[in-house]
Each structure stands twice: as C-alpha cells, then as structure tokens.
Design a protein around this motif. Structure first.
Motif, PDB file in Angstrom:
ATOM      1  N   PRO A 259       0.918  -1.270  -0.175  1.00  0.00           N
ATOM      2  CA  PRO A 259       0.100   0.075  -0.066  1.00  0.00           C
ATOM      3  C   PRO A 259       0.822   1.300   0.024  1.00  0.00           C
ATOM      4  O   PRO A 259       1.694   1.475   0.755  1.00  0.00           O
ATOM      5  N   LEU A 260       0.576   2.084  -0.742  1.00  0.00           N
ATOM      6  CA  LEU A 260       1.354   3.375  -0.932  1.00  0.00           C
ATOM      7  C   LEU A 260       0.825   4.607  -0.462  1.00  0.00           C
ATOM      8  O   LEU A 260       1.445   5.579   0.104  1.00  0.00           O
ATOM      9  N   LEU A 261      -0.597   4.640  -0.403  1.00  0.00           N
ATOM     10  CA  LEU A 261      -1.336   5.794  -0.125  1.00  0.00           C
ATOM     11  C   LEU A 261      -2.761   5.210   0.486  1.00  0.00           C
ATOM     12  O   LEU A 261      -3.533   4.579  -0.235  1.00  0.00           O
ATOM     13  N   GLU A 262      -3.102   5.807   1.565  1.00  0.00           N
ATOM     14  CA  GLU A 262      -4.469   5.245   2.144  1.00  0.00           C
ATOM     15  C   GLU A 262      -5.200   6.511   2.407  1.00  0.00           C
ATOM     16  O   GLU A 262      -4.826   7.488   2.857  1.00  0.00           O
ATOM     17  N   LEU A 318       3.831   9.214  -4.896  1.00  0.00           N
ATOM     18  CA  LEU A 318       2.549   9.452  -5.537  1.00  0.00           C
ATOM     19  C   LEU A 318       2.245  11.098  -5.013  1.00  0.00           C
ATOM     20  O   LEU A 318       2.460  11.279  -4.000  1.00  0.00           O
ATOM     21  N   PHE A 319       1.694  12.075  -5.865  1.00  0.00           N
ATOM     22  CA  PHE A 319       1.427  13.225  -5.352  1.00  0.00           C
ATOM     23  C   PHE A 319       0.275  13.664  -6.331  1.00  0.00           C
ATOM     24  O   PHE A 319       0.108  13.196  -7.450  1.00  0.00           O
ATOM     25  N   VAL A 320      -0.485  14.802  -5.749  1.00  0.00           N
ATOM     26  CA  VAL A 320      -1.545  15.260  -6.656  1.00  0.00           C
ATOM     27  C   VAL A 320      -1.120  16.993  -6.995  1.00  0.00           C
ATOM     28  O   VAL A 320      -0.626  17.644  -6.178  1.00  0.00           O
ATOM     29  N   HIS A 321      -1.301  17.052  -8.263  1.00  0.00           N
ATOM     30  CA  HIS A 321      -0.926  18.450  -8.969  1.00  0.00           C
ATOM     31  C   HIS A 321      -1.825  18.735  -9.890  1.00  0.00           C
ATOM     32  O   HIS A 321      -2.082  18.048 -10.896  1.00  0.00           O
ATOM     33  N   ASP A 322      -2.625  19.977  -9.875  1.00  0.00           N
ATOM     34  CA  ASP A 322      -3.642  20.475 -10.986  1.00  0.00           C
ATOM     35  C   ASP A 322      -4.511  19.298 -11.241  1.00  0.00           C
ATOM     36  O   ASP A 322      -4.902  19.208 -12.456  1.00  0.00           O
ATOM     37  N   HIS A 323      -5.379  18.930 -10.163  1.00  0.00           N
ATOM     38  CA  HIS A 323      -6.333  17.910 -10.294  1.00  0.00           C
ATOM     39  C   HIS A 323      -5.698  16.616 -11.029  1.00  0.00           C
ATOM     40  O   HIS A 323      -6.389  15.823 -11.598  1.00  0.00           O
ATOM     41  N   THR A 324      -4.557  16.294 -11.062  1.00  0.00           N
ATOM     42  CA  THR A 324      -3.863  15.181 -11.642  1.00  0.00           C
ATOM     43  C   THR A 324      -3.327  14.288 -10.434  1.00  0.00           C
ATOM     44  O   THR A 324      -2.692  14.967  -9.995  1.00  0.00           O
ATOM     45  N   LEU A 325      -3.515  13.098 -10.442  1.00  0.00           N
ATOM     46  CA  LEU A 325      -2.705  12.034  -9.676  1.00  0.00           C
ATOM     47  C   LEU A 325      -1.439  11.792 -10.470  1.00  0.00           C
ATOM     48  O   LEU A 325      -1.225  11.064 -11.509  1.00  0.00           O
ATOM     49  N   TRP A 326      -0.175  12.107  -9.960  1.00  0.00           N
ATOM     50  CA  TRP A 326       1.125  11.847 -10.759  1.00  0.00           C
ATOM     51  C   TRP A 326       1.868  10.762  -9.959  1.00  0.00           C
ATOM     52  O   TRP A 326       1.566  10.583  -8.498  1.00  0.00           O
ATOM     53  N   TYR A 328       5.889   9.376  -9.580  1.00  0.00           N
ATOM     54  CA  TYR A 328       7.292   9.686  -9.831  1.00  0.00           C
ATOM     55  C   TYR A 328       8.273   8.396  -9.466  1.00  0.00           C
ATOM     56  O   TYR A 328       8.163   7.973  -8.250  1.00  0.00           O
ATOM     57  N   HIS A 329       9.249   7.855 -10.492  1.00  0.00           N
ATOM     58  CA  HIS A 329      10.004   7.166  -9.806  1.00  0.00           C
ATOM     59  C   HIS A 329      11.253   7.487 -10.191  1.00  0.00           C
ATOM     60  O   HIS A 329      11.483   7.918 -11.577  1.00  0.00           O
ATOM     61  N   ALA A 330      12.508   7.707  -9.515  1.00  0.00           N
ATOM     62  CA  ALA A 330      13.887   8.204 -10.148  1.00  0.00           C
ATOM     63  C   ALA A 330      14.536   7.297 -10.976  1.00  0.00           C
ATOM     64  O   ALA A 330      15.174   8.046 -12.058  1.00  0.00           O
ATOM     65  N   ARG A 331      14.230   6.169 -11.480  1.00  0.00           N
ATOM     66  CA  ARG A 331      14.646   5.265 -12.276  1.00  0.00           C
ATOM     67  C   ARG A 331      13.690   5.292 -13.509  1.00  0.00           C
ATOM     68  O   ARG A 331      14.181   4.527 -14.431  1.00  0.00           O
ATOM     69  N   LEU A 332      12.716   6.163 -13.709  1.00  0.00           N
ATOM     70  CA  LEU A 332      12.013   6.067 -14.987  1.00  0.00           C
ATOM     71  C   LEU A 332      12.199   7.421 -15.540  1.00  0.00           C
ATOM     72  O   LEU A 332      12.295   8.444 -14.587  1.00  0.00           O
ATOM     73  N   ARG A 333      12.130   7.525 -17.087  1.00  0.00           N
ATOM     74  CA  ARG A 333      12.357   8.854 -17.732  1.00  0.00           C
ATOM     75  C   ARG A 333      11.177   9.601 -17.282  1.00  0.00           C
ATOM     76  O   ARG A 333      11.338  10.993 -17.837  1.00  0.00           O
ATOM     77  N   ARG A 334       9.773   9.380 -17.248  1.00  0.00           N
ATOM     78  CA  ARG A 334       8.845  10.155 -17.393  1.00  0.00           C
ATOM     79  C   ARG A 334       7.831  10.034 -16.187  1.00  0.00           C
ATOM     80  O   ARG A 334       7.897   8.972 -15.420  1.00  0.00           O
ATOM     81  N   LEU A 335       7.007  11.181 -15.937  1.00  0.00           N
ATOM     82  CA  LEU A 335       6.189  11.166 -15.119  1.00  0.00           C
ATOM     83  C   LEU A 335       4.975  10.837 -15.639  1.00  0.00           C
ATOM     84  O   LEU A 335       4.427  11.029 -16.774  1.00  0.00           O
ATOM     85  N   GLU A 336       4.277   9.910 -14.983  1.00  0.00           N
ATOM     86  CA  GLU A 336       2.666   9.383 -15.300  1.00  0.00           C
ATOM     87  C   GLU A 336       1.804  10.162 -14.595  1.00  0.00           C
ATOM     88  O   GLU A 336       1.695  10.251 -13.411  1.00  0.00           O
ATOM     89  N   GLY A 337       0.613  10.686 -15.409  1.00  0.00           N
ATOM     90  CA  GLY A 337      -0.487  11.153 -14.597  1.00  0.00           C
ATOM     91  C   GLY A 337      -1.717  10.985 -14.930  1.00  0.00           C
ATOM     92  O   GLY A 337      -1.864  10.383 -16.193  1.00  0.00           O
ATOM     93  N   TRP A 338      -2.885  10.944 -14.217  1.00  0.00           N
ATOM     94  CA  TRP A 338      -4.186  10.591 -14.426  1.00  0.00           C
ATOM     95  C   TRP A 338      -5.151  11.728 -13.741  1.00  0.00           C
ATOM     96  O   TRP A 338      -4.971  12.004 -12.641  1.00  0.00           O
ATOM     97  N   ARG A 339      -5.918  12.123 -14.619  1.00  0.00           N
ATOM     98  CA  ARG A 339      -6.938  13.122 -14.203  1.00  0.00           C
ATOM     99  C   ARG A 339      -7.772  12.768 -13.141  1.00  0.00           C
ATOM    100  O   ARG A 339      -8.425  11.649 -13.321  1.00  0.00           O
ATOM    101  N   LEU A 340      -8.085  13.550 -12.192  1.00  0.00           N
ATOM    102  CA  LEU A 340      -8.850  13.192 -10.996  1.00  0.00           C
ATOM    103  C   LEU A 340     -10.299  13.923 -11.321  1.00  0.00           C
ATOM    104  O   LEU A 340     -10.406  14.870 -11.614  1.00  0.00           O
ATOM    105  N   GLU A 341     -11.551  13.123 -10.908  1.00  0.00           N
ATOM    106  CA  GLU A 341     -12.824  13.837 -10.999  1.00  0.00           C
ATOM    107  C   GLU A 341     -12.767  15.038 -10.030  1.00  0.00           C
ATOM    108  O   GLU A 341     -12.390  14.861  -9.000  1.00  0.00           O
TER     109      GLU A 341
END
Length: 342
Positions: A259-262, A318-326, A328-341
C-alpha cells in the motif's frame, strides 16, 4: 509543479506551454544546500504565504532547515536557513508548527519548530547524548510526533500544560526495525506500532512506539502497511497485523501488495501489486528490474490502472497537482499522470 534535486541542491519548475523543465536560479547570495538523508526517509512540508501566490517549502539540509520560496515568474528562488545545525531527519507538521531534529555538538539531538513564515518559535534539546543512527520518515498523530530510527525512536509529546517533552527510547534488546515494509501501523485505539525483527527469537514483532515502555506483539509474518490498512501478502485486512484473518488464505500465492497511499475517509488504498521472488523480504532487497501494477482498491475489490517495470519499483512517489494524480520514480524517464474527477 517544481522538482528538487536534494543531492545537488537544484530546483526546477515545469513549464506546461513549453513542455519542459526550467532550472530556477537563486535570487540572492544563498544557494540550496545538499541533503544527505537516506532517500526513503526524505520528505518536505509546505506552508502557504499570506498575500502571495507562492508557498514556503521546508527542506532538511546540511545547513539546517531550509525555508525555500520559489518565484516562478522570476524563474528563481530565495532560501534562508534556521537552526544552524545539520538536519538529522525530515520535517513534519505538528500542532500548527513545522518540526525538525538537528544534530548538535557530539551528535546531541536538538528539535526546533518554526511557524509558517519560517521563524523559530520553539527549541527543545534532548537531555541525554544518544546515538540515534539513521532516521526513517516521521509520523504525527494526536498529541505527538515520532521519528523512528535504526537505534530507537525520538518522541515529541504535547503535555497537558501545552509544553512539549522530548524523549528517545531505544528498541528492545535484539530488536531492529524493518522499515522496508512500509509505514507504521495505526491501531484502533490510537497506538502506533513499528514492524521489527527479533534476532534472538528469529521472528518479526511489532513494537509500540507512541509510548516509552516496551510493548511487543509477535507476528507470524510481516505485513505491508499504510496506516490502518495492512496486507497479508495480497489479502487486505483491517485487523491488527499480528492477528490472522479468519477467512481466506493466500499464503500459497507469490503475489503481494504494497500500500502506497491510504484515503482514510473512504477506505481506498492506492497500492502496488508484485510477484514475490521467494520471500517478500528477499524481493524487497532485490536490485533486479521487476514488473509491477499500480492498483486502486477499496473494500469491494481492486482496479489496475497502470503497469511499470523498474528496479525497486516500490520507491515510487505519488502526489496530486492540478487535479491530476502523478507517479514519480527516479529510475523512470517520465512522470505518469491521471486526471481526477472534480
């Protein structure tokens, strides 16, 4: 959105219109000092500034607690330091202030508190000299803040008269914490329990850390925990982690959930599901590239919303910015994001 390289003291801002990161320059003579805390224990706090669009970012550094204010319009930042001692751990918000332990002369621990503007309002020094070792991420609940470490736990307690007391309690004999299994467990009665390993008994145990007396509960297996929710392999349970579920048994499966975030209001958990290669502890010690799934789970089931493959994938942030869940992993080249309702 800003990004901070704590090892080099560099600050960046994301420019959506240019689809790129821009380095922020210092606007006065002070630069951002480095932070030498372990990556897993690093965290920061923010406080909004009255009458200004920016927030103050509180970060632990070798020069003390950095009060960092980005100025995106000027593509720069300003920073000042309080405490005048190297930070021993990460800061945490507690009782309307921001607290951080510092290492004084001969390793003596000093805890300072600042208000939202970064002014020191309280300074508390530990009476005894202790070898605290390396600190993990802090937790705060109720009337206390806690910094668990490899040698014990530093406890800040608000007393009846409004003053605070500072104590350091070593772990029981032959017992060492197992921070790799996630956060401490928050029981229904408000107790905070840290998973540890008892080398004399050869088994995992849970040690209560919000009291100074030793309270120990043995367990048959370590649990991944995010606070109130914990997992027995891939099985979610709200029982104390030293109690076995009465229904279901997935001990024969090699699947487990971190579990990462509750979300305490809804009971939802954002987590990561992996295949164990042998024991879970061996998997968490692996440096191999491992596949993993990000899942959203509630009391009724789970949904996979992303897959990834990386070394130590559980170090994702995991963090939230601009109504988007992001994510981040230091070993990956890009941030992945998902828009929140909304």
């Amino acid at each position: 959105m800003i990004a901070l390289n704590v090892a080099q003291g560099n600050l960046f801002v994301w420019l959506p219109n240019q689809d790129s990161w821009m380095a922020l320059e210092h606007l006065d003579e002070l630069l951002i000092d480095v932070c030498r805390l372990p990556k897993a224990s690093w965290r920061a706090e923010t406080a909004p500034m009255q009458g200004a669009p920016a927030s103050t970012l509180f970060v632990s550094t070798e020069s003390g607690l950095a009060c960092l204010v980005p100025d995106v319009m000027a593509l720069g930042y300003r920073v000042r330091y309080v405490g005048d001692l190297p930070a021993a751990a990460s800061p945490i918000a507690y009782d309307g202030k921001f607290w951080v332990p510092l290492r004084g002369a001969n390793g003596k621990l000093v805890v300072i508190a600042v208000d939202s503007s970064g002014e020191v309002v309280t300074r508390q020094e530990l009476d005894a000299d202790v070898d605290a070792g390396a600190f993990s991420a802090p937790v705060a609940y109720g009337r206390q803040a806690l910094w668990p470490s490899s040698k014990g736990r530093l406890r800040l307690l608000k007393q009846q008269d409004g003053k605070v007391s500072l104590t350091f309690t070593p772990w029981p004999v032959n017992v060492a914490p197992s921070f790799e299994f996630g956060s401490a467990y928050l029981s229904g009665d408000g107790g905070i329990w840290q998973l540890c390993f008892d080398s004399a008994e050869g088994r995992y145990v849970y040690v209560r850390i919000d009291v100074t007396a030793d309270e120990v509960e043995p367990t048959t297996s370590p649990r991944q925990c995010s606070g109130r929710v914990n997992y027995r392999f891939a099985q979610r349970t709200n029982l104390p982690p030293w109690e076995e579920p009465s229904h279901g048994d997935d001990s024969g499966s090699n699947e487990f959930v971190i579990p990462l975030l509750e979300v305490t209001e809804s009971g939802q958990v954002l987590g990561m599901r992996l295949q164990a290669r042998g024991a879970i502890a061996d998997t968490l010690a692996s440096t191999e590239r491992l596949p993993a799934e990000l899942i959203l789970e509630d009391r009724y089931g789970s949904v996979v919303f992303h897959t990834l493959s990386a070394q130590e994938p559980w170090h994702i942030r995991l963090f939230v910015h601009d109504h988007t869940l992001w994510a981040y992993h230091a070993r990956l080249r890009r941030l992945e994001g998902w828009r929140l309702e909304q």
